[in-house]
Structures are given as C-alpha cells and as structure tokens.
Design an enzyme around this catalytic site. Sequence first.
Site, PDB file in Angstrom:
ATOM      1  CE  LYS A 117      -3.094  11.022 110.364  1.00 23.24           C
ATOM      2  NZ  LYS A 117      -2.084  10.030 109.925  1.00 23.24           N
ATOM      3  CG  ASP A 136       1.860   9.777 110.025  1.00 28.84           C
ATOM      4  OD1 ASP A 136       1.840   9.460 111.233  1.00 28.84           O
ATOM      5  OD2 ASP A 136       0.841  10.131 109.399  1.00 28.84           O
TER       6      ASP A 136
END
Length: 285
Positions: A75, A111
């Site tokens: 990420k 997220d």
Amino acid sequence: MGDSRETFGPNVFVTGFPVKHSRSPLIHGYWLRTLGLAGSYRAHEVSPDDFPGFIASLKDGSSGFVGGNVTIPHKETAFRLADRPDELSEELGASNTLWLQDGLLHATNTDGRGFTANLDERHPGWDRSGRVVILGAGGASRAIIQAVRNRGIGEIHVVNRTVERARELADRFGARVHAHPMAALNEVMRDAGLFVNTTSLGMDGEAAPQIDFSPLAKNAVVTDIVYVPLKTPLLTQAEEQGFAIVDGLGMLLHQAVPGFEKWFGTRPVVDEALRALIIADMEKH
C-alpha cells in the site's frame, strides 16, 4: 462457447504478497455476475521486489489491467509510485485502489469510507457521539482515525500499548486526536459513543483480554475491523455487557464499492446475498 465477458471487459487485479487469501475476487465477481457486466477481477500475486516493475507495466498498458486493489505489503509503495494520489492517500501515505485515467495512474484509499459505510448501514446515528475510542495505533488504525475525524467527531482517543505510536498518529491527524497508554483505557472510555478495535486481538480464535465496556455511553456501539471470526471475542464481551455491536465484514465489502465503480462504471450495492456469500466462504476455510 465460453463466457466472453472476461475477454472484452476491463481486466482488474488485487495484488499483495501473499494474496491467495483475498476475498476481493469473490466480492467483485459477485457484482460482475449480478450486474451482467463485462470484465474480470483476479488475484495477481507480486513480490515486493517485483512490485515497481508491475506498476510500470500498469502505467504503460502492457499489463493488460485498467487498475486494481493493493493490499499488504504494497500500500505504501503504491502510493509513492502513483502519478495522482488523492488527498486521502496523501495524508495516510498509503493507497489501496488504483486506476488509469487520461494516461496517468490515480490512487485513493477506500478503507476509511468502507469503515464508515459499514457503521452507517448497521448502526445509523453512530456519528452523533462526539467521543470515539480507538484501540490500537498500527497501520490499520490510520484510515479509521481519518474517517471518523472527517465525519466531524470532536474527540478521538487512541489507546495503544506503546503510547509513542499513538502520539505519532495524534501528530499526523490533528488536534482532535489524543494519545493514551493502555492504563488510561477505562478513563477515556467514559461516555464515548463508539469503541473501535483496530488491533489483531481475537483474530482467528485467539484469546483476547477482558474489557469492561461499562464506562461507555449507554447507547454506544462497539465495532471491530477483524472479521474472522465474524463475532470476535471483544464483540462477544461487549454484547454480553449490553452494548450494540457491528462486525468488521461490512468494512471489507463497502471499501470495495468505489473501486468497482471506477473500473466498471456502475456503482454496486452491498446486499445480504453478498454478505452471505462471503460468510459461507469464511466457514469453508
């Protein structure tokens, strides 16, 4: 003749190392089928050493993908290699969703939106509380802190075994975020309307410490970003103490929505059939 949708539609990936455990192909595959859309979504494992080359092939079109999801441990690297990371990614220093647009690689992090959408669906009104307690200061807590702050929560208390890590997050996300050691947990829980576990406590059936949730506001909700098991030990404790609970599965499902809309041009819906599909897969493994 086989189904030709995969051949002619956009090809999308989820990558990580490892990535075989990912349930994202199940989620996106369900939406592609139910919406009758052309395209494919598949797991594509890439090692950290090979990841920059993979991103280069995505940018120049040779990979055959139009975008995808990125999971651990890529990420942060995905954020750094993207041409146009958005403000959410910039603040987090991490991206989980990539797409090509106008010849550039764009990036965001969904997220936090998945977290709040799950609460909105399962316990609407959770954001009326002005006080939130977040247990844990690891990488998973960053998007949660960002999301509840952006929703307008006035006090966000991050409690962690190592208080220095919590202080780093308070410095990163601003004056509304406060850092505390574990010894302060009972005190900072007083009258809080939301308690979030962002640690791995209780994951995969492991034991979790006993927590007294009684200092929370009477109408508080307790949630966990862990979703295996679906009802974690901390959620079980909270429920037994009379508090509303929200499991972490919806966060996984809802965080997938923005990416699917970017790649396939249609906004999908998180419904009970999708939830049941993922729960059935969890029970098989």
